[in-house]
Write an enzyme that holds these catalytic residues in place. Structure first.
Site, PDB file in Angstrom:
ATOM      1  N   SER A 114      64.416  27.154  33.670  1.00 15.78           N
ATOM      2  CA  SER A 114      65.147  28.217  34.292  1.00 15.78           C
ATOM      3  C   SER A 114      65.478  29.510  33.811  1.00 15.78           C
ATOM      4  O   SER A 114      65.889  30.593  34.232  1.00 15.78           O
ATOM      5  CB  SER A 114      66.339  27.575  35.058  1.00 15.78           C
ATOM      6  OG  SER A 114      66.100  27.140  36.298  1.00 15.78           O
ATOM      7  N   LYS A 147      74.743  35.002  34.974  1.00 17.35           N
ATOM      8  CA  LYS A 147      74.371  34.261  36.279  1.00 17.35           C
ATOM      9  C   LYS A 147      75.542  33.559  37.080  1.00 17.35           C
ATOM     10  O   LYS A 147      76.533  33.430  36.361  1.00 17.35           O
ATOM     11  CB  LYS A 147      73.614  33.049  35.480  1.00 17.35           C
ATOM     12  CG  LYS A 147      72.822  32.201  36.518  1.00 17.35           C
ATOM     13  CD  LYS A 147      71.782  31.237  36.105  1.00 17.35           C
ATOM     14  CE  LYS A 147      71.106  30.464  36.909  1.00 17.35           C
ATOM     15  NZ  LYS A 147      70.368  29.494  36.173  1.00 17.35           N
ATOM     16  N   SER A 157      65.278  29.337  37.727  1.00 18.27           N
ATOM     17  CA  SER A 157      66.549  29.744  38.848  1.00 18.27           C
ATOM     18  C   SER A 157      67.260  30.965  38.100  1.00 18.27           C
ATOM     19  O   SER A 157      67.763  31.580  39.227  1.00 18.27           O
ATOM     20  CB  SER A 157      67.525  28.635  38.788  1.00 18.27           C
ATOM     21  OG  SER A 157      68.050  28.424  37.478  1.00 18.27           O
TER      22      SER A 157
END
Lengths: 483, 478
Positions: free
Chosen positions: A175, A76, A151
């Site tokens: 998330s 990420k 997210s």
């Protein structure tokens, strides 16, 4: 090849059936082909990736034992990685190249894992649909008109479209779990303090926690074996003995007491999702688990509490993005204050600004007691709800998200509707507990995630529960069409 | 109307740790800008603070030195504001629960003593520096100082004159150096005082509105600034004006204080507990370890000097006025074989006078305490008369070497051989018969003149005490 588990790939690498370089090239080819449409990656750097893969092949030839050695994964874009662009989904860091390695990056590097690239995300991890990224929306591989969740939407879409074997995510209010649910994969948010936050760009420090996103619980256990562990550079990291998260995978579920919180099955839950969860409950019954009805009475307060505490911390955490030392600076300004204002007005997106405003407001003199302090008190009540519940059960089960993936743009102008996406996941962060989502079926051709919440440090048991389920179902092996 | 000034101090003390309070970067002063700024110092994305336990130990030592309470659990908070030299956009400090509270410091002002109450002392990080002179038309930022540990020490509004405030500041300045937590270098900003000043009609209770004089880095300026500010406030009130709460700066060139910003436009710092740091827990064991490392405190040492060394309270106070003076004195005493009174006289006499004359501090004394001890040894064993000792001391001061080598070189050995002195006195008596007659006639003065002659004849090397004794004996016998 692309639907194989880490364990299988690791065996193939070791036996010489495939090299890490070949694997990396194969995945880079897939990214080349599919990413322009899905937009799961914001940065790929074949040169860096292939040199890591070559290094991994050397390690394997020398008998390096880690199952992650040579496995292509994705990170990420919230983790600072030396030599890699690290944007956090923001214009603010559009050209920021990581000058050091985050704790998580370091651990994967040491294990010999191969980084395929940095995945897209909501700006500074603020969002539940990946629509707030400065680098464009991510498409859900199951239905490209729909969001992948957020997210960690880029990581979720990347694993779902088999653009990598597994990926890292971070979870502040859901998330990891919500995008895992919406994209049909497995995602784990460990107990707060289990994975180092050093080098993970902070959103809300007391809630942020990194974890794995993968096809299966078995893969997640292997990822956790690399990611977890004490880091003295993070004062909130817990100094506990090293764990083997695979150790309990094959334990029988006979006699396991599973709690079903009534608050997770009421108003707001999509019927299609509910049906899938009910089916999974029958599967667990067949596996020998027992069910108890429990209550988490303060669940409804978790969203308001979260939207006081998380923005409060964020408003302060994001102050360092001021245009002075690195990152974006407005091209024109009159004086210092003007430079700050224009830099932050131009560098941050709307959702980030909204949360900075909320956070600044709740910390202001005269409002602090009514908002921040009160929210902290309720946070303790929410944690107590879980402590009480775990007196009656070993594990809690429910839906991860109230619905399946929604259409892009559907909730983009309605922040409150968007915030409700995390109604079942946020309390887990507030309590610091581990939470996990695994695929449990489909509603209207879209994946549905089943949430498993464990007691503190009970990740092994949660992975055991998920693995047992994944031995008798194949939802986790399903792949979207057209990939 | 009679006015009374009310003063409280906030002192930022830089702690003498090797590394910063929340990172491993060095705290050394004077390096090239930004060469001691690690990723934490410049607040890169993703970095986190880790508390330096040495800074905590300094706070504990300070608490022990001022007899304060040590919080078993205190909290680090974020103080949020934007400024280019504040890289995170917040300063990590302590707000509601400081590590140290409720201490006292006893001060001596002219002819009276007074106890100043210390409200609290808390740990925090220093900011960087803005450099406005180095780049034409632009400001530079040096983050070497960012993250240097500070102990902010806050008093009650207990002081009633500039003299008291300066006495407190000096005493505190000495104390933090004495216990080894601060280097005390005011020019380098290691010890910075903010002074809160208000005035009220004498005899009234209610505090007046205060103005805060920021960043005073010399005691002289502190005295001047408080005096000016006090006078300004009194005149303003007497002219029918009102005092507005404000932050003021002292201009050493004009000797005036001037408002920098009024508190109405002050920041709302939005303090909240720093979620990156756990509460600071201090155990009894940690306190005991710090206590075991504490030096004898000045008050304790002063009492010991009076009781064991039989020094006067004034001498004992002077010799414990700073750690360096006390260390110099103690090394001298040890080195000369234990003549504290003699050592005290020399340290406070010749050494202090010379240092004063040359504007030096005791640390820069050309005569080391061991060299001084070597000189005292020769006084004790009667090698030198006090007059000769002074000459040897001057020689040592100008770098001629140790006492013994100067004595050797200059042939300054005192004559103590009785036979030799008797021979000299016999000669003097023979050559000065008229003076002997005067003495016999009852003129006491003649005796001193004879001593003078004898000393002259020995070229000043005869032991004066012996000369006296022998002369007296011989005159009485004649």
């Amino acid at each position: 090849m692309i639907n194989k588990s880490i364990k299988e790939l690791s065996r193939m690498l070791r036996s010489g059936q495939v090299s890490s370089l070949e694997l990396a090239q194969e995945y880079l080819k897939r990214i080349d082909k599919l990413n322009p449409e899905i937009n799961a990656f914001v940065t790929v750097d074949p040169e860096l990736t292939l040199s890591q893969a070559k290094h991994a092949d050397i390690l394997i030839s020398k008998g390096h034992q880690n199952p992650l050695t040579g496995i292509p994964i994705a990170q990420k874009d919230i983790f600072v990685a030396k030599g890699w662009k690290t944007t956090c989904g923001s214009k603010m860091l559009e050209n920021f190249i990581g000058p050091y390695d985050a704790g998580v990056i370091e651990k994967f590097d040491n294990a010999g894992a191969v980084n395929l690239g940095k995945t897209n995300m909501d700006e500074f991890a603020m969002g539940s649909s990946n629509e707030t990224s400065y680098f464009g929306k991510v498409k859900n591989p199951w239905d490209r008109d729909r969001v992948p969740g957020g997210s960690s939407g880029g990581s979720a879409a990347a694993v779902a479209a088999r653009l990598c074997v597994a990926a890292t995510g971070t979870d502040t209010g859901g998330s990891i779990r919500q995008p895992a649910s919406l994209c049909g994969l497995s995602g784990l948010k460990p107990t707060y303090g289990t994975v180092s936050r050093y080098g993970m760009i902070a959103f809300a420090s007391s809630l942020d926690q990194a974890g794995p996103m993968a096809r299966s619980c078995e893969d997640m256990a292997l990822m956790m074996n690399v990611m977890g562990g004490f880091d003295e550079r993070d004062s909130t990291s817990l100094n506990r003995p090293v764990e083997d998260y695979s150790r309990d995978l094959n334990k029988p579920l006979q006699g396991l007491r599973i709690g079903l919180p009534k608050e997770y099955f009421g108003e707001g839950l999509d019927t299609g999702v509910d049906q899938v969860i009910q089916q999974s409950i029958s599967e667990f019954r067949k596996l020998g688990a027992e069910f108890v009805d429990i209550s988490l009475p303060n669940t409804k307060l978790s969203i308001p509490v979260y939207y006081v505490l998380a923005p409060a911390e964020a408003s302060s955490n994001l102050s360092r993005f001021d245009g002075v030392r690195y990152g974006y600076r407005a091209p024109e300004y009159n004086d210092l204050i003007d430079m700050y204002c224009k830099t932050r007005a131009q560098g941050f997106g709307a959702e980030v600004k909204r949360r900075i405003l909320i956070g600044t407001y709740v910390l202001s003199a005269g409002y602090y007691d009514a908002y921040y302090l009160k929210a902290q008190q309720i946070r303790r009540l929410i944690a107590q709800d879980f402590i009480n519940a775990f007196e009656e059960c070993d594990i809690i089960l429910g839906p991860t998200a109230p619905s399946t993936a929604f259409k892009t743009g559907e909730k983009a102008d309605d922040p409150v509707a968007m915030y409700l996406q995390d109604i079942y996941t946020i309390a887990v962060n507030l309590a610091g507990l581990p939470g996990m989502s695994i695929p449990a079926g489909f509603a209207g051709n879209l994946p549905v995630g089943l949430q498993i919440i464990g007691n503190y440090f009970d990740e092994s048991r949660m992975l055991n529960v998920g693995h047992a389920y994944q031995q008798v179902t194949d939802w986790h092996s399903r792949m979207p069409e057209g990939i | 109307m009679q006015w009374e000034v009310v003063i409280g101090l906030e002192t930022h003390t830089q702690l003498k740790t090797k590394s910063k309070i929340f990172s491993g970067a060095s705290t050394a002063f004077g390096a090239e800008p930004n060469t001691q700024a690690c990723e934490v110092s410049i607040a890169l994305p993703g970095v986190l603070p880790v508390l330096n336990k040495e800074a905590v130990k300094c706070a504990i030592k300070f608490a022990l030195a001022v007899d304060a309470e040590i919080a078993p659990r205190s909290i680090f908070a974020r103080k949020n504001y934007f400024y280019p030299d504040l890289p995170k956009g917040y300063q990590i400090s302590q707000y509601e629960l400081p590590v140290v509270s409720k201490g006292t410091l006893r001060i001596q002002v002219a002819d009276y003593e007074k106890t100043i109450n210390i409200t609290r002392a808390h740990l925090e990080e220093d900011a960087g520096k803005s450099l406005h002179e180095t780049h034409e038309g632009m400001s530079g930022i040096d983050l070497n100082r960012a993250g240097t540990p500070l102990l902010e020490i806050v008093t009650e509004p207990d002081m009633r004159s500039a003299a008291e405030a300066v006495a407190y500041a000096k005493k505190l300045h000495e104390l933090v150096q004495w216990i080894g937590i601060c280097d005390g270098n005011m020019q380098e900003g290691s010890f910075r005082c903010d002074v809160n000043v208000s005035v009220r009609p004498k005899g009234t209770e209610k505090l007046g509105t205060r103005r805060e004089i920021k960043n005073l880095n010399s005691f002289k300026y502190m005295q001047q600034a408080i005096e000016f500010e006090t006078q300004w406030q009194i005149e303003t009130l007497e002219d029918g004006g009102t005092i507005h709460q404000a932050t003021v700066l002292f201009n050493p060139d004009t000797g005036e204080t001037r408002a920098m910003r009024s508190k109405e436009e002050a920041n709302d710092y939005r303090y909240f507990p720093d979620p990156d740091l756990l509460p600071l827990v201090i155990t009894d064991k940690e306190i005991e370890i710090a206590r075991s490392e504490m030096p004898e405190l000045p008050e304790e040492m002063k009492t010991r000097f009076e009781r064991s060394y039989h020094l006067s309270p004034y001498d004992a106070a002077s010799l414990t006025s700073s750690r360096s003076v006390a260390d110099y004195f103690l090394t001298t005493v040890d080195g000369c074989g234990g003549e504290p009174k003699l050592a005290a006289n020399w340290v406070m006499g010749s050494v202090a006078a010379k240092l004063n004359e040359e504007g030096k501090s005791i640390g820069d004394s050309p005569v080391s305490p061991l060299q001084l001890a070597g000189l005292l040894k020769r006084i004790i064993d009667n090698t030198l008369s006090s007059k000769m000792a002074k000459e040897v001391f001057d020689g040592m001061w100008s770098g001629e070497g140790d006492a013994d080598s100067i004595i050797e070189k200059r042939g300054l050995k005192q004559v103590t051989d009785i036979g030799a002195i008797e021979a000299i006195i016999d000669e003097v008596l023979a050559a000065n018969a008229p003076m002997v007659g005067e003495w016999k006639a009852g003129k006491e003065k003649a005796f001193n003149a004879l001593v003078g002659q004898a000393m002259k004849a020995s070229k000043g090397k005869a032991n004066p005490t012996q000369v006296n004794e022998i002369l007296k004996k011989k005159l009485s016998a004649s």
